[in-house]
Enzyme design. Sequence first.
Site, short mmCIF file in Angstrom:
data_model
loop_
_atom_site.label_atom_id
_atom_site.label_comp_id
_atom_site.label_asym_id
_atom_site.label_seq_id
_atom_site.Cartn_x
_atom_site.Cartn_y
_atom_site.Cartn_z
N ASP A 1 0.91 -1.01 0.04
CA ASP A 1 -0.07 -0.16 0.03
C ASP A 1 0.97 1.29 0.09
OD1 ASP A 1 -2.22 1.64 0.22
OD2 ASP A 1 -2.03 1.87 2.45
N SER A 2 0.26 2.38 -0.06
CA SER A 2 0.96 3.60 -0.16
C SER A 2 1.39 3.88 1.36
CB SER A 2 0.18 4.64 -0.55
OG SER A 2 -1.03 5.01 0.48
N CYS B 1 -4.30 -1.35 -2.03
CA CYS B 1 -4.67 0.10 -2.15
C CYS B 1 -5.36 0.58 -3.54
CB CYS B 1 -3.25 0.69 -2.50
SG CYS B 1 -3.10 2.55 -2.73
N GLU C 1 -2.00 8.25 8.37
CA GLU C 1 -0.44 8.15 8.33
C GLU C 1 0.12 8.72 9.64
OE1 GLU C 1 2.14 6.53 6.10
OE2 GLU C 1 0.14 5.25 5.54
N CYS D 1 -11.11 3.50 0.55
CA CYS D 1 -9.66 3.42 0.72
C CYS D 1 -9.14 2.71 1.76
CB CYS D 1 -9.19 5.22 1.09
SG CYS D 1 -7.48 5.35 1.50
N HIS E 1 -7.02 3.07 4.17
CA HIS E 1 -6.56 3.69 5.22
C HIS E 1 -7.79 3.87 6.26
CE1 HIS E 1 -2.70 4.68 3.37
NE2 HIS E 1 -2.24 5.18 4.44
N1 DGL Z 1 -4.79 3.33 1.01
C1 DGL Z 1 -4.77 3.99 -0.14
C2 DGL Z 1 -6.11 3.47 -0.88
O1 DGL Z 1 -6.67 2.47 -0.66
C3 DGL Z 1 -3.85 5.19 -0.82
C4 DGL Z 1 -4.32 6.32 0.44
C5 DGL Z 1 -3.33 7.33 -0.38
O2 DGL Z 1 -2.08 7.03 -0.17
O3 DGL Z 1 -3.83 8.45 -0.71
O4 DGL Z 1 -6.67 4.26 -1.80
#
Ligand code: DGL
Length: 295
Positions: free
Chosen positions: A15-16, A79, A158, A203, A205
Amino acid sequence: MTQQPRAQQPIGVFDSGIGGLSVLAALREELPHERFVYLADSAHAPYGEKGDAFVIRRTLVIGRWLQRKYGIKALVVACNTATAAAVERLRAALPALPIIGVEPALKPAAERTRTGQVGVLATRGTVHSARFARLREAHASRVRFAVQACDGLAQAIEQSTVPAWSAREEAHRRIRELCTRYVAALGNFGSGAGKIDTLVLGCTHYVFVRPMLRELVGPDVQLIDTGPAVARQTRRLLAVQQALAPQPCTGDACDATSGNAPVLLHTTGAAGALQAAVDRWLQLPSAHSSTVAIA
Ligand code: DGL
């Protein structure tokens, strides 16, 4: 890299940043005997506001790195943003590797809504992607989707696990502010006619701010994320390829008491921040995070 039978090779998850840990948790529950290598590209997060070219470049670099260094038998792109921008390119670049992407759960939401009103929270990159437009179109005849791009939210999540106390406090304040603003922008929530009764966490996150979102939308609204569905899909794919790990875990690397396979945790950012996220949200007492450079 030591060569070993395919079934015993690890599954890569990336993931990011720390958001993909929500998918890793679901994968570990579904596939407790599998070994996982997790890569958080936190030095380059958030992806959602950086544009396709950047996300494609990082996704390809990371996919190749995981394959070269660990000989992964499958890759879960945990992600939504990277899946939307880069999964096709990744599949073309690594044709022999099974790749599982994640996308906002519009289909399950369309099946479960009773009011026909569904809210979607996702990154700017995801909601402006062609992939998302197709997904939305496929269900638009039955359901009205209210969609909100959540600039800053993944970044604040984050920041909520960084070592510095004052930065964490500021991140928590920002998360509340952003969640309140973005939920309000979607419309009215509830089970009554015309109200949004289903909220898609588009997302990975956002799964970690589920309690706050729940507080904001109220008890009658269903919150849907894709972690468990992605985990089941990963199992199906490996089963078809006869590449599921032997049960229980065998070899020196296995946890002697639980029989579970180990998890390797890497980040391109601060190891302390990834470890804090793991300690807070996953039960992985023996896993240690380390920083890696991937350029
Ligand atoms: N966790 C990621 C997603 O599912 C990306 C969040 C990001 O880095 O902007 O989209």
